[in-house]
Design an enzyme around this catalytic site. Sequence first.
Site, PDB file in Angstrom:
ATOM      1  N   CYS A  71     -13.943   3.452 -27.985  1.00 43.30           N
ATOM      2  CA  CYS A  71     -15.205   4.109 -28.299  1.00 43.30           C
ATOM      3  C   CYS A  71     -15.739   4.250 -26.965  1.00 43.30           C
ATOM      4  O   CYS A  71     -16.801   3.523 -27.241  1.00 43.30           O
ATOM      5  CB  CYS A  71     -16.021   2.842 -29.606  1.00 43.30           C
ATOM      6  SG  CYS A  71     -14.996   3.434 -30.885  1.00 43.30           S
ATOM      7  N   GLU A  72     -15.672   4.783 -26.123  1.00 38.89           N
ATOM      8  CA  GLU A  72     -15.929   5.435 -24.681  1.00 38.89           C
ATOM      9  C   GLU A  72     -15.593   6.191 -24.757  1.00 38.89           C
ATOM     10  O   GLU A  72     -14.566   6.920 -24.975  1.00 38.89           O
ATOM     11  CB  GLU A  72     -15.904   4.591 -23.855  1.00 38.89           C
ATOM     12  CG  GLU A  72     -15.285   2.745 -23.625  1.00 38.89           C
ATOM     13  CD  GLU A  72     -16.935   2.532 -23.846  1.00 38.89           C
ATOM     14  OE1 GLU A  72     -17.500   2.843 -22.895  1.00 38.89           O
ATOM     15  OE2 GLU A  72     -17.743   0.918 -24.010  1.00 38.89           O
ATOM     16  N   GLY A 123       0.562  -0.987  -0.524  1.00 37.05           N
ATOM     17  CA  GLY A 123       0.224   0.312   0.068  1.00 37.05           C
ATOM     18  C   GLY A 123       1.043   1.551   0.238  1.00 37.05           C
ATOM     19  O   GLY A 123       0.230   2.209  -0.441  1.00 37.05           O
ATOM     20  N   PRO A 146       4.868  -4.520  -0.744  1.00 34.90           N
ATOM     21  CA  PRO A 146       4.929  -3.883  -1.563  1.00 34.90           C
ATOM     22  C   PRO A 146       4.479  -4.224  -3.366  1.00 34.90           C
ATOM     23  O   PRO A 146       5.720  -5.178  -3.512  1.00 34.90           O
ATOM     24  CB  PRO A 146       6.233  -2.804  -1.671  1.00 34.90           C
ATOM     25  CG  PRO A 146       7.186  -3.706  -0.978  1.00 34.90           C
ATOM     26  CD  PRO A 146       6.365  -4.772  -0.505  1.00 34.90           C
ATOM     27  N   GLY A 147       3.556  -3.071  -4.007  1.00 35.83           N
ATOM     28  CA  GLY A 147       3.719  -3.242  -5.335  1.00 35.83           C
ATOM     29  C   GLY A 147       4.206  -2.335  -6.198  1.00 35.83           C
ATOM     30  O   GLY A 147       4.856  -2.379  -6.407  1.00 35.83           O
ATOM     31  N   ARG A 148       2.803  -1.398  -6.055  1.00 33.20           N
ATOM     32  CA  ARG A 148       2.882   0.263  -6.217  1.00 33.20           C
ATOM     33  C   ARG A 148       4.225   0.817  -6.557  1.00 33.20           C
ATOM     34  O   ARG A 148       5.350   1.432  -6.760  1.00 33.20           O
ATOM     35  CB  ARG A 148       2.028   0.720  -6.227  1.00 33.20           C
ATOM     36  CG  ARG A 148       1.946   2.533  -6.567  1.00 33.20           C
ATOM     37  CD  ARG A 148       0.701   3.197  -6.028  1.00 33.20           C
ATOM     38  NE  ARG A 148      -0.571   2.301  -6.027  1.00 33.20           N
ATOM     39  CZ  ARG A 148      -1.602   2.221  -6.877  1.00 33.20           C
ATOM     40  NH1 ARG A 148      -1.339   2.960  -7.649  1.00 33.20           N
ATOM     41  NH2 ARG A 148      -2.678   1.513  -6.595  1.00 33.20           N
ATOM     42  N   TYR A 183     -10.349   4.926 -11.766  1.00 26.52           N
ATOM     43  CA  TYR A 183     -10.371   6.391 -10.661  1.00 26.52           C
ATOM     44  C   TYR A 183     -10.128   7.105 -10.647  1.00 26.52           C
ATOM     45  O   TYR A 183      -9.796   7.887  -9.556  1.00 26.52           O
ATOM     46  CB  TYR A 183      -8.697   5.376  -9.194  1.00 26.52           C
ATOM     47  CG  TYR A 183      -9.052   4.413  -9.721  1.00 26.52           C
ATOM     48  CD1 TYR A 183      -9.350   3.226  -8.868  1.00 26.52           C
ATOM     49  CD2 TYR A 183      -7.202   3.585  -9.909  1.00 26.52           C
ATOM     50  CE1 TYR A 183      -9.095   1.815  -8.980  1.00 26.52           C
ATOM     51  CE2 TYR A 183      -7.023   1.926 -10.100  1.00 26.52           C
ATOM     52  CZ  TYR A 183      -7.806   1.515  -9.403  1.00 26.52           C
ATOM     53  OH  TYR A 183      -7.873  -0.152  -9.141  1.00 26.52           O
ATOM     54  N   ARG A 216      -6.111   3.379 -15.322  1.00 26.12           N
ATOM     55  CA  ARG A 216      -6.607   3.865 -13.856  1.00 26.12           C
ATOM     56  C   ARG A 216      -6.968   4.796 -14.429  1.00 26.12           C
ATOM     57  O   ARG A 216      -7.413   5.185 -13.090  1.00 26.12           O
ATOM     58  CB  ARG A 216      -4.746   4.223 -13.677  1.00 26.12           C
ATOM     59  CG  ARG A 216      -4.339   2.724 -12.616  1.00 26.12           C
ATOM     60  CD  ARG A 216      -3.328   3.239 -12.148  1.00 26.12           C
ATOM     61  NE  ARG A 216      -3.170   3.462 -10.743  1.00 26.12           N
ATOM     62  CZ  ARG A 216      -3.327   4.847 -10.179  1.00 26.12           C
ATOM     63  NH1 ARG A 216      -2.840   5.306 -11.300  1.00 26.12           N
ATOM     64  NH2 ARG A 216      -3.441   5.068  -9.508  1.00 26.12           N
ATOM     65  N   TYR A 231       0.249  -0.882 -11.397  1.00 22.85           N
ATOM     66  CA  TYR A 231      -1.295  -1.005 -11.823  1.00 22.85           C
ATOM     67  C   TYR A 231      -1.561  -0.964 -13.327  1.00 22.85           C
ATOM     68  O   TYR A 231      -3.026  -0.126 -13.558  1.00 22.85           O
ATOM     69  CB  TYR A 231      -2.220  -0.840 -11.028  1.00 22.85           C
ATOM     70  CG  TYR A 231      -1.426  -1.562  -9.901  1.00 22.85           C
ATOM     71  CD1 TYR A 231      -2.300  -3.208  -9.572  1.00 22.85           C
ATOM     72  CD2 TYR A 231      -0.643  -1.128  -8.432  1.00 22.85           C
ATOM     73  CE1 TYR A 231      -1.690  -3.532  -8.012  1.00 22.85           C
ATOM     74  CE2 TYR A 231      -0.917  -1.621  -7.541  1.00 22.85           C
ATOM     75  CZ  TYR A 231      -1.584  -2.889  -7.489  1.00 22.85           C
ATOM     76  OH  TYR A 231      -0.781  -3.253  -6.159  1.00 22.85           O
TER      77      TYR A 231
HETATM   78  N1  PLP Z   1      -0.716  -7.186  -0.802  1.00 21.22           N
HETATM   79  C1  PLP Z   1      -1.973  -7.035  -0.874  1.00 21.22           C
HETATM   80  C2  PLP Z   1      -2.764  -8.338   0.025  1.00 21.22           C
HETATM   81  C3  PLP Z   1      -3.025  -7.226  -1.711  1.00 21.22           C
HETATM   82  O1  PLP Z   1      -4.571  -7.051  -2.679  1.00 21.22           O
HETATM   83  C4  PLP Z   1      -1.868  -5.637  -2.439  1.00 21.22           C
HETATM   84  C5  PLP Z   1      -2.732  -4.681  -3.487  1.00 21.22           C
HETATM   85  O2  PLP Z   1      -3.974  -4.541  -3.352  1.00 21.22           O
HETATM   86  C6  PLP Z   1      -0.882  -5.445  -2.160  1.00 21.22           C
HETATM   87  C7  PLP Z   1       0.360  -6.477  -0.950  1.00 21.22           C
HETATM   88  C8  PLP Z   1      -0.124  -3.988  -2.934  1.00 21.22           C
HETATM   89  O3  PLP Z   1      -0.326  -3.358  -2.805  1.00 21.22           O
HETATM   90  P1  PLP Z   1       0.624  -1.905  -3.428  1.00 21.22           P
HETATM   91  O4  PLP Z   1       0.731  -2.517  -4.611  1.00 21.22           O
HETATM   92  O5  PLP Z   1      -0.286  -0.541  -3.087  1.00 21.22           O
HETATM   93  O6  PLP Z   1       1.979  -2.021  -2.899  1.00 21.22           O
END
Ligand code: PLP
Length: 717
Positions: A350-351, A244, A280-282, A322, A318, A379
Amino acid sequence: MATNRKSYFHYKEGELFSEEVALGQVAEEVGTPLYLYSYNSLIEGYREVSHAFRKLSPLICYSLKANGNLTLCRILATEGAGADIVSGGELYKALQAGFPPQKIVFAGPGKNEEEIEYALRENIFIFNVESEGELKLIENLSQRLNHPARISLRINPDVDAKTHRYITTGKKENKFGLDFDEAEKLYSQIKKSPLLEPVGIHFHLGSQITSLQPYLGALEKILDFLEPLKEKGLNLKYINMGGGFGISYEEGKLPLNIKDLAEKIYSLIKKTGAKLILEPGRFLVGPAGVLITQVLYKKNRGKKRFIIVDAGMNDLIRPSLYGAYHQIKKLKEPHEAYPPEVVDIVGPVCESGDFFARERKLPPITEGEYLTIMDTGAYCFSMSFTYNARPRPAEVLVKKNHWWIIRERETYEDLVEEESVPEELFFSFKDPSLSFKSRSLREKKALLAPIPFTKMQGSGNDFIVIDNRSHLIKNRPEFARRVCPRKTGIGADGVLLLEKSRVADFKMRIFNPDGSEPGMCGNGARCIARFAHLKKMVGEKCSFETLSGKIFSQVKKDGVCIRMKDPSPPHLNLEINLGDGSYTGHFLDTGVPHFVLFVPQVEKIDLPEMGSRIRYHRKFQPGGTNVDFAEIKDETVRMRTYERGVEAETLSCGTGAVATAIAANLVYTLSSPVKIKTLGGDLKVYFHKSGPHKFTEVFLEGEAEVVYEGKWEGEVS
Ligand code: PLP
């Protein structure tokens, strides 16, 4: 103060570069739209997290959903990251990318049986469990596979992450996780289970969180919850705070200050003695990627100015989904002398929701030039799709002055690859070219690829056995019609296809030479059990699905024993008239229908003639029946079978042997095990008579062996 991470995208001599590569050059060579990632930005993101939290030496599990590109994943795996996954597909990709199973954690509120079984077999590190039902299923599957499962419960701490409502996951109205009361109950259940190990606790509040408060608030609640658990002897070894971590999408807006977060949680986590897991991902991939797109047209409507680019909402959703903000930069550094214009940057889809920026002040933009949509590493590609039949963009990785295509642009052929058009629907066209054209590319390739098969026999019933888990063969009846004939094909009484099952180790599909599909075949079942064991897909004991229900089998040295479906109550002494006289037999269903006739000398029967007349007798319509002729001598049954579908005598028939043994018990009081001699070999039928006409625990034992292995190079439909 949080600082913006160093950007790996900068202007040099009037051109936008990533590391030492000019983006315009890549766009010219690869075409647009195009995702481009900076290797060093990605590495730096990972190292920033790992450095900030270093005193806690956490396991950092990269959240694959942010971007599952294999090269990006491999880079992170090589840095020492684990993986956070939410599906069987992500598990597959994580393993392909090289994440070790002992660093993979599996979250998600809707894991299905197939996914859980896959994860158990791969021995992943931890299941982050989100409901009681899921926990039960994991426990059942662990028992079935005799495989332990390490469990963390995902808590929904009811904390507002103050982010977009679609990506908030830790409030009680969200579908994710368990509340504290449920979790307390489930931890005691896990503790009692011999195969489940309670190892940790998990929470994930949502994505793009930029303030510390949600994390600290949630952690406080989690620690309060852990205290009494400890007193009950539950000492959890891992605290997983999820991901997150927010990034900066807009100039002047700050990312999450992870250094501050790490400092604030240090003593709290340390006190528990638990190890920290982060997901972490984002934060890792978001700033590492951009989407490059070319301007197609400009058009004005009243005061509105539209810039129409060649990327669409299908490539980057995105903003549409969002209302997300992404900076947009020109590849050519803008001249300050020209005043900015207020424009909408829109795509070709076409949206009306297909936009990247609305009413945005940007330097003047001309048709044909390239634009870059910034911070699109997370994402973006992973949420892309092919709406309006638009192939997805290519992906490129840049490292210093090198660059590589790490995912080819999809083609028009890719768009139809997974589809197939049932040819039967178009018979009336009588145009042979149409049927070939309508085949997908994958099917066309499959037409040419040799198909490995194993020729097997069980008591003289011979089969072509194929591992069809990856759908090598799609038109199964047609395939059987081609390969079963002895003069023009491989030659067999049937084709056995081993396919995936959600409820057993695998599924058996059996096809007769005429393409029909019987529910079950005893000899075939023994062969496929031996095959699965030889190919190391299962152990000695396994279960498999058939159209007639689940079968259990045990492979032994000199044969295979299978548990058959309990037979239907027999219809004894059923008289049928064949024109030249009447015949009395016994009708029962042992997975498929059988009509058993006891005769004085079985070898004297004109089986092809008699068998086919009985098989088609109106009493057995519309499905018809198999026909067994049996002679009893010295407590042993000699039998011959006319098989429906094969439309001829076969050397033996397993379901027929069971039907004959049951009838022999009822009519001649032969007891279990009934020994049966067929033209193809000896069989034994075991059963328990649990009522006057009720038989349970029916087992069929007999040989099942490989004759040879080969490859079918003929055409496949
Ligand atoms: N862990 C879980 C269980 C998730 O569902 C998510 C994404 O929603 C993440 C980690 C990664 O989140 P982020 O990319 O915001 O760090």
